[in-house]
Structure formats: C-alpha cells, structure tokens
Design a protein around this motif. Sequence first.
Motif, PDB file in Angstrom:
ATOM      1  N   TYR A  92     -35.022 -15.034 -22.611  1.00 30.66           N
ATOM      2  CA  TYR A  92     -33.653 -14.985 -22.086  1.00 30.66           C
ATOM      3  C   TYR A  92     -33.330 -16.256 -21.300  1.00 30.66           C
ATOM      4  CZ  TYR A  92     -29.481 -12.221 -20.970  1.00 30.66           C
ATOM      5  OH  TYR A  92     -28.196 -11.739 -20.919  1.00 30.66           O
ATOM      6  N   GLY A  93     -34.375 -16.921 -20.814  1.00 35.31           N
ATOM      7  CA  GLY A  93     -34.174 -18.166 -20.079  1.00 35.31           C
ATOM      8  C   GLY A  93     -33.569 -19.273 -20.921  1.00 35.31           C
ATOM      9  N   LEU A  94     -33.631 -19.162 -22.257  1.00 36.06           N
ATOM     10  CA  LEU A  94     -33.042 -20.172 -23.125  1.00 36.06           C
ATOM     11  C   LEU A  94     -31.516 -20.170 -23.074  1.00 36.06           C
ATOM     12  CD1 LEU A  94     -35.293 -19.870 -26.307  1.00 36.06           C
ATOM     13  CD2 LEU A  94     -35.196 -21.790 -24.702  1.00 36.06           C
ATOM     14  N   ARG A  95     -30.932 -19.132 -22.487  1.00 35.28           N
ATOM     15  CA  ARG A  95     -29.477 -19.064 -22.380  1.00 35.28           C
ATOM     16  C   ARG A  95     -28.966 -19.809 -21.150  1.00 35.28           C
ATOM     17  NH1 ARG A  95     -28.155 -14.096 -25.372  1.00 35.28           N
ATOM     18  NH2 ARG A  95     -30.107 -13.126 -25.977  1.00 35.28           N
ATOM     19  N   LEU A  96     -29.881 -20.240 -20.280  1.00 39.07           N
ATOM     20  CA  LEU A  96     -29.491 -20.752 -18.974  1.00 39.07           C
ATOM     21  C   LEU A  96     -30.009 -22.156 -18.740  1.00 39.07           C
ATOM     22  CD1 LEU A  96     -30.692 -17.607 -17.015  1.00 39.07           C
ATOM     23  CD2 LEU A  96     -28.407 -17.996 -17.865  1.00 39.07           C
ATOM     24  N   THR A  97     -29.314 -22.886 -17.896  1.00 36.76           N
ATOM     25  CA  THR A  97     -29.825 -24.144 -17.348  1.00 36.76           C
ATOM     26  C   THR A  97     -29.483 -24.176 -15.869  1.00 36.76           C
ATOM     27  OG1 THR A  97     -27.798 -25.437 -17.713  1.00 36.76           O
ATOM     28  CG2 THR A  97     -29.371 -25.338 -19.535  1.00 36.76           C
ATOM     29  N   PHE A  98     -30.272 -24.902 -15.122  1.00 39.80           N
ATOM     30  CA  PHE A  98     -29.980 -25.025 -13.693  1.00 39.80           C
ATOM     31  C   PHE A  98     -28.693 -25.815 -13.458  1.00 39.80           C
ATOM     32  CE2 PHE A  98     -34.824 -24.771 -13.208  1.00 39.80           C
ATOM     33  CZ  PHE A  98     -34.777 -23.382 -13.123  1.00 39.80           C
ATOM     34  N   GLN A  99     -28.258 -26.556 -14.472  1.00 42.16           N
ATOM     35  CA  GLN A  99     -27.003 -27.285 -14.354  1.00 42.16           C
ATOM     36  C   GLN A  99     -25.796 -26.343 -14.292  1.00 42.16           C
ATOM     37  OE1 GLN A  99     -29.476 -28.005 -16.311  1.00 42.16           O
ATOM     38  NE2 GLN A  99     -29.918 -30.201 -16.306  1.00 42.16           N
ATOM     39  N   ASP A 100     -25.991 -25.093 -14.758  1.00 41.81           N
ATOM     40  CA  ASP A 100     -24.903 -24.124 -14.694  1.00 41.81           C
ATOM     41  C   ASP A 100     -24.430 -23.904 -13.262  1.00 41.81           C
ATOM     42  OD1 ASP A 100     -24.897 -23.742 -17.420  1.00 41.81           O
ATOM     43  OD2 ASP A 100     -26.276 -22.046 -17.345  1.00 41.81           O
ATOM     44  N   ILE A 288     -37.436 -25.396 -18.434  1.00 41.09           N
ATOM     45  CA  ILE A 288     -37.668 -26.289 -19.579  1.00 41.09           C
ATOM     46  C   ILE A 288     -36.351 -26.565 -20.302  1.00 41.09           C
ATOM     47  CG2 ILE A 288     -38.792 -26.476 -21.827  1.00 41.09           C
ATOM     48  CD1 ILE A 288     -41.096 -24.788 -20.633  1.00 41.09           C
ATOM     49  N   HIS A 289     -35.549 -25.532 -20.469  1.00 46.77           N
ATOM     50  CA  HIS A 289     -34.243 -25.700 -21.115  1.00 46.77           C
ATOM     51  C   HIS A 289     -33.351 -26.642 -20.312  1.00 46.77           C
ATOM     52  CE1 HIS A 289     -30.319 -23.757 -22.726  1.00 46.77           C
ATOM     53  NE2 HIS A 289     -30.657 -24.804 -23.451  1.00 46.77           N
ATOM     54  N   SER A 290     -33.463 -26.584 -18.994  1.00 40.40           N
ATOM     55  CA  SER A 290     -32.639 -27.433 -18.126  1.00 40.40           C
ATOM     56  C   SER A 290     -32.965 -28.910 -18.294  1.00 40.40           C
ATOM     57  CB  SER A 290     -32.834 -27.030 -16.656  1.00 40.40           C
ATOM     58  OG  SER A 290     -32.482 -25.679 -16.436  1.00 40.40           O
ATOM     59  N   LEU A 291     -34.187 -29.222 -18.705  1.00 42.77           N
ATOM     60  CA  LEU A 291     -34.589 -30.618 -18.869  1.00 42.77           C
ATOM     61  C   LEU A 291     -33.954 -31.273 -20.090  1.00 42.77           C
ATOM     62  CD1 LEU A 291     -38.405 -30.276 -18.038  1.00 42.77           C
ATOM     63  CD2 LEU A 291     -36.576 -31.122 -16.531  1.00 42.77           C
ATOM     64  N   GLY A 292     -33.433 -30.456 -20.998  1.00 37.99           N
ATOM     65  CA  GLY A 292     -32.778 -30.989 -22.185  1.00 37.99           C
ATOM     66  C   GLY A 292     -33.726 -31.554 -23.216  1.00 37.99           C
ATOM     67  N   ASP A 296     -31.533 -28.660 -30.136  1.00 36.66           N
ATOM     68  CA  ASP A 296     -30.528 -27.598 -30.215  1.00 36.66           C
ATOM     69  C   ASP A 296     -30.927 -26.522 -31.221  1.00 36.66           C
ATOM     70  OD1 ASP A 296     -29.038 -28.885 -28.324  1.00 36.66           O
ATOM     71  OD2 ASP A 296     -27.669 -29.839 -29.758  1.00 36.66           O
ATOM     72  N   ALA A 297     -31.533 -26.939 -32.305  1.00 36.04           N
ATOM     73  CA  ALA A 297     -31.939 -25.973 -33.335  1.00 36.04           C
ATOM     74  C   ALA A 297     -32.986 -25.010 -32.787  1.00 36.04           C
ATOM     75  CB  ALA A 297     -32.482 -26.699 -34.558  1.00 36.04           C
ATOM     76  N   VAL A 298     -33.913 -25.513 -31.982  1.00 38.40           N
ATOM     77  CA  VAL A 298     -34.950 -24.666 -31.390  1.00 38.40           C
ATOM     78  C   VAL A 298     -34.327 -23.658 -30.424  1.00 38.40           C
ATOM     79  CG1 VAL A 298     -36.964 -24.659 -29.865  1.00 38.40           C
ATOM     80  CG2 VAL A 298     -36.756 -26.395 -31.657  1.00 38.40           C
ATOM     81  N   VAL A 299     -33.364 -24.131 -29.632  1.00 38.60           N
ATOM     82  CA  VAL A 299     -32.698 -23.236 -28.684  1.00 38.60           C
ATOM     83  C   VAL A 299     -31.939 -22.151 -29.422  1.00 38.60           C
ATOM     84  CG1 VAL A 299     -30.937 -23.083 -26.874  1.00 38.60           C
ATOM     85  CG2 VAL A 299     -32.536 -25.010 -26.904  1.00 38.60           C
ATOM     86  N   ARG A 300     -31.232 -22.530 -30.476  1.00 37.22           N
ATOM     87  CA  ARG A 300     -30.466 -21.545 -31.244  1.00 37.22           C
ATOM     88  C   ARG A 300     -31.378 -20.492 -31.859  1.00 37.22           C
ATOM     89  NH1 ARG A 300     -27.483 -26.037 -33.047  1.00 37.22           N
ATOM     90  NH2 ARG A 300     -28.682 -26.082 -34.985  1.00 37.22           N
ATOM     91  N   VAL A 301     -32.474 -20.929 -32.450  1.00 38.63           N
ATOM     92  CA  VAL A 301     -33.420 -19.986 -33.053  1.00 38.63           C
ATOM     93  C   VAL A 301     -34.033 -19.096 -31.977  1.00 38.63           C
ATOM     94  CG1 VAL A 301     -35.630 -19.786 -34.254  1.00 38.63           C
ATOM     95  CG2 VAL A 301     -33.938 -21.451 -35.035  1.00 38.63           C
ATOM     96  N   GLY A 302     -34.365 -19.691 -30.820  1.00 38.49           N
ATOM     97  CA  GLY A 302     -34.939 -18.918 -29.722  1.00 38.49           C
ATOM     98  C   GLY A 302     -33.989 -17.859 -29.211  1.00 38.49           C
ATOM     99  N   VAL A 303     -32.704 -18.201 -29.100  1.00 38.98           N
ATOM    100  CA  VAL A 303     -31.707 -17.229 -28.635  1.00 38.98           C
ATOM    101  C   VAL A 303     -31.537 -16.106 -29.651  1.00 38.98           C
ATOM    102  CG1 VAL A 303     -29.256 -16.902 -28.100  1.00 38.98           C
ATOM    103  CG2 VAL A 303     -30.496 -18.843 -27.135  1.00 38.98           C
ATOM    104  N   GLU A 304     -31.510 -16.463 -30.940  1.00 41.62           N
ATOM    105  CA  GLU A 304     -31.395 -15.430 -31.977  1.00 41.62           C
ATOM    106  C   GLU A 304     -32.616 -14.504 -31.962  1.00 41.62           C
ATOM    107  OE1 GLU A 304     -28.857 -14.729 -33.935  1.00 41.62           O
ATOM    108  OE2 GLU A 304     -27.690 -16.320 -32.976  1.00 41.62           O
ATOM    109  N   LEU A 305     -33.804 -15.105 -31.802  1.00 47.57           N
ATOM    110  CA  LEU A 305     -35.020 -14.294 -31.711  1.00 47.57           C
ATOM    111  C   LEU A 305     -34.968 -13.393 -30.488  1.00 47.57           C
ATOM    112  CD1 LEU A 305     -37.897 -13.568 -32.609  1.00 47.57           C
ATOM    113  CD2 LEU A 305     -38.720 -15.554 -31.307  1.00 47.57           C
TER     114      LEU A 305
END
Length: 356
Positions: A92-100, A288-292, A296-305
């Motif tokens: 679920y952390g893949l949906r978030l960044t500290f930049q939010d 890790i997601h916040s570091l960029g 993008d493809a990995v994040v999308r697949v991770g969110v779908e999973l």
Amino acid sequence: MNTLSASSLAFQPWQWLRRTTPGLALSTAVALTAISLAQLPWFTQHGLGALTLAIVLGLLLGNTVYPRWAHATTPGVALSKQQLLRTGIVLYGLRLTFQDIGQVGWAGVALDALVLASTFGLACFLGLRVFGLDKRTTWLIGAGSSICGAAAVLATAPVAKGRAQDVAVAIATVVVFGTVGTFLYPALYEWNATHGWLPMDAQQYGLYVGATVHEVAQVVAAGAAVSTEATNTAVIAKMVRVMMLAPFLLLLSAALARSLRQEGAAAGGAGGISIPWFALGFVAVAGIHSLGILPDAVVRVGVELDNLLLAIAMAALGLTTYWKAVRAAGIKPLLLAAILFAWLLGAGGLLTYWLG
C-alpha cells in the motif's frame, strides 16, 4: 527412520501447496469478480470500490454455499486473510510519497492528525465506557472511521487480535456511512454555497473530504461530484491521512502491550510488545517510492498487485464471516459508527475552516 523424515520434509512444500490452492483459488476468483464489478460506472459513481464489493460477495457465498467447501478450502482462505493481507498493507506504500505532505501543507497535515486523534479517542471513550463494547470491536471501528476505512480495519485487526466477525462489523459500518458520505458531502457543499454558512472553496472542500471521508474510493466519488480541483486535493489529503496508519499501529501495539503487562503483573505474568512489522514495511515502501527510483511501470504493477491482494483478503474475510455472528454484535457498533460519522461531518468541517 532418518530417510523417511527427510522424505517427508522434502514433500512438505508440495503438501502445503496442495492444501492452500483450493482456498486461495476461491478467494482470488471472488476478488477478481469484485475488481471487475468495481470498474462499472454505477459502482464507481457511488464510491463502491473493489474492497467493499469483495467482502459483500464473500459474505454472500460464505452464508450460502461456502460451508460445503470449508473443509477443503480453509487453509487457503486463512492464508489469504493473514499473510496476503500483511503483504497488501506493505505494498500500500506504493500509493504514497512523502512529497504528498508538501501538497497539502502543514495545515493539511495538522488537520489529518487532529481528525485521526479526536475520532479514535472519541471511539474509545464511547465504545468502551458508554456502549460497553469490547476493545477489539471499538478499536476496529475507530480505526476504520479515523484513518482509511476497510484498509485500516484490515491493518488493525492483527494488532488488535480482531476476530472475523469483529472485522466484518467494523467494515460494515465503514461501507454504510462512507456511502452515505459520498452523497451527503457534495450536497452540503452546494447548500453551503447557496446559504453561505462557511466560506469554503473547492480546494478547502477537497481538504475537508480527504480528512474525514472513510474510503479512498468514497473520497474520489465525493470530490468528483464537485470539481477536478476538489478531487485532486481530496486524494492528496487522504493519502497523507493514510500515511498516519503506520505510526498509529505502532502506538496501538505499544498501548496493547502496556495493557497486557499490567494484566500480567496482576496475574503474576508479563506481556511484551508485538511490533506490527508489516506497518514498518509499509513505511519503508513509501520511503522508497518517495525517492523516485522505481520505474512507473513497476509502481503501476505493484499497485495493481496490491489491489488484488487486499481484495483477496477481503473476500476471504467475507467467506469466513457468518450473519449470525454479525447480528449478535447488536445495534451498539452501528450507533458508535453513526456518532463518529456525525463527528467527522461536523467537527471535521469546523477544523477545516479553522485550519484551512
């Protein structure tokens, strides 16, 4: 003798796979059906996401045909609502960044924190002292109302040692009042614009929705009913609120450990803290997601999973929850959730006006 032991050990993974596959396949089939239904316009417009639909479908099967299959599917269903659930919370952390945080500012962070603390504190006071509910039900309803709906209930359940019926009752309250909110919030915005009760533009409305509405899907629906600007602000505010799930779980675990230590001291035993490691994993993935550094493809697949894993967990929960157990909880959990919803609606609006 040793040869037989080695052989039995060698076959254990296959035996485990054979035991868990039927239940895992059933939970996955229910989850995939729910995900497909959630993409239909009617469900989207009413804020009914895949998680809500997964538990509804699971409940329908669990109280009709599932008992005939329970013996063969129990190991896989248990795997779905325990290990797969924890993995889903981590992802679920893949949906978030500290930049939010920067998107809503410190006022938005303070609003989310005040809403979370006040709502959960009110839940504990009313649930335990006024309604006489047990800690598990109270904490789960409080978590679902104050943080992020069904996902928060599922994440809190392992820490609070919640039973299937406790989780189902808490999620039911999230579904009921969160759905009401998707219609009521836009209506209140229009009434407020007509009568001028509080000066609130679309951005402030989005902050209000993100800080007080239960589910992410419900936040999107309530925001989209007003404007794109409202939706964007609402989602960001909601994501910041979701970020608070991990520290909330750690604090709750510490509070539970302290309570157990006190009870253990009175009984001559001891209680230790149980660290919810999946909560730390959630923070690590968000970091890790916040570091960029993730494509993008990995994040999308991770969110779908992640969507799939959480839906599977919800389906498994529904399969193992029986209406009799939910009805046995009575009217008190619903009353508690109703008061918390009124608090979010009223106090949340005033806090948004004050901080915004």
